[in-house]
Design an enzyme around this catalytic site. Structure first.
Site: not given
Ligand SMILES: *Cc1c(COP(=O)(O)O)cnc(C)c1O
Length: 398
Positions: A190
């Site tokens: 991210k």
């Molecule tokens: C990464 C992601 C999540 C979940 O996040 P985690 O930290 O991996 O649990 C939820 N929604 C979207 C759109 C994501 O890209």
């Protein structure tokens, strides 16, 4: 090898983590509120609650809203499965909305269509996803959720740093000016990372207090809110028992550790660099891909020029190129270019397909059929973009 995405960790990030590891608190210490305050300052949200990951953030939001079996929520089919799982953990039925075939975003039109399939008396919330960092039409969607009297939740896991129009001005994704809650993830791919990590933002102070309890088992420590005097107070004197806590609702251990919070805050401080770097790389992609428009086009919400993209997605007509997506990915990999596919439509996943027999969402299918996530992360250079574009021309060219 260029990965489709990766973290950018520097010595100062490492120093921050080590400083906390040497200190008194590895968890439940001062670093978590410091990260939350910085997150409020960055997004403009009145309240921010750090938690274990983005999925926990979505689950905490669903619990704070008191979603339960019998309730319905609308979720776009193109997203990571966690967007649907969060409310579904509480027993809510997920109504999958279609998306725009070009951008992968749930449009106001697609939302209306999903609302028509929902049961008005049971629909409780709409979850939107700012896919790839491009934002949905939040103003139009907020109007629809307001009319329907349901909550609006933003899955902003892709969209830290992006903005959206509100009235005559501009809002930051995460400020919750038009929504009830926003969820963020700090997974390493991210925009910023804390290893694993997440954040919920909201405006309502009562909801913020509920979220704080829900991420810590549901344990109430405020003596003014105790309901059983025998737990909270000394018999006879009525003095407060300093160890006392009450379990008044069922929560989870969804806490973020202090060393993760320190990493998250160190990373957040770099958004002034990460944001422009991502924007510059996306601008370079758009310029350099323009001559290859017959082979690959960027999946972008083009009325959203200010977006900080998390993913750089190319749309490719694989059939017309005479190659499968698997073949294209393998050949790109041989040329040093890693790619990924975001996402398989959630309603097609066996678990949800069983619950939604015969559901057909053509926009989601079309988006999925053509999408390929190209490398995008702050430490990439424009020369790396050239490498990707040359590789695409080689592999897709005729
Ligand atoms: C990464 C992601 C999540 C979940 O996040 P985690 O930290 O991996 O649990 C939820 N929604 C979207 C759109 C994501 O890209």
């Amino acid at each position: 090898m260029l990965a489709y995405g990766r973290q950018s960790i520097a010595q100062d990030d490492i120093d921050e983590v080590v400083r906390v590891l040497r200190g008194d608190f590895l968890t439940t210490g001062p670093e978590v509120p410091k990260f939350e305050e910085a997150f409020c300052a960055y997004t403009g949200a009145p309240h921010a609650l750090a938690c274990a990951n983005g999925t926990a953030a979505l689950h905490m939001i669903a619990m704070a809203m008191d979603l339960k079996p019998g309730d319905q929520v609308i979720v776009p089919s193109i997203s990571f499965v966690a967007t649907a799982n969060g409310p579904h953990y509480c027993g809510a039925e997920v109504i999958f909305a279609d998306v725009d075939a070009e951008t992968g975003l749930m449009t106001p039109h697609a939302l209306k269509e999903a609302m028509a399939r929902a049961d008005k008396s049971r629909l409780r919330a709409v979850f939107v996803v700012h896919l790839n960092g491009s934002r949905v039409d939040l103003e139009a969607i907020a109007k629809l959720t307001k009319e329907a009297g349901v909550a609006l939740v933003e899955d902003a896991c892709h969209a830290l740093g992006s903005t959206y129009p509100v009235g005559n001005g501009t809002g930051n994704v995460g400020d919750c000016a038009l929504s009830d809650f926003c969820a963020f993830s700090f997974h390493p791919v991210k925009t910023i990372t804390s290893g694993e990590g997440g954040m919920v933002t909201c405006r309502d102070p009562e909801m913020a207090a509920r979220l704080a309890l829900l991420r810590n088992h549901g344990l109430e420590r405020d003596k003014d809110l105790f309901t059983d005097p025998e737990i909270g107070f000394e018999v006879g004197t009525g003095e407060h028992n300093p160890w006392a806590y009450e379990l008044q609702m069922l929560g989870y251990n969804y806490r973020l550790t202090d060393f993760q919070a320190a990493l998250g805050r160190s990373q957040l401080a770099k958004m002034s660099r990460f944001g422009p770097q991502r924007k510059a790389l996306v601008a370079a992609y758009r310029r350099k891909l323009a001559p290859l428009a017959h082979l690959v086009t960027p999946a972008l919400n083009t009325d959203n020029e200010d977006a900080v993209l998390h993913l750089m997605v190319g749309r490719i007509d694989f059939a017309a190129r005479g190659k499968t997506r698997r073949q294209v990915m393998a050949q790109l990999r041989e040329l040093g270019v890693g790619t990924q596919v975001h996402y398989i439509p959630i309603h097609r996943q066996p678990y949800y397909a069983k619950l939604n027999p015969g559901l057909n969402l053509p926009g989601a299918e079309a988006y999925y059929a053509g999408c390929l996530s190209l490398p995008l992360y702050p430490d990439m250079t424009e020369a790396d973009v050239d490498t990707v574009v040359r590789a695409l021309a080689t592999v897709l060219g005729d």
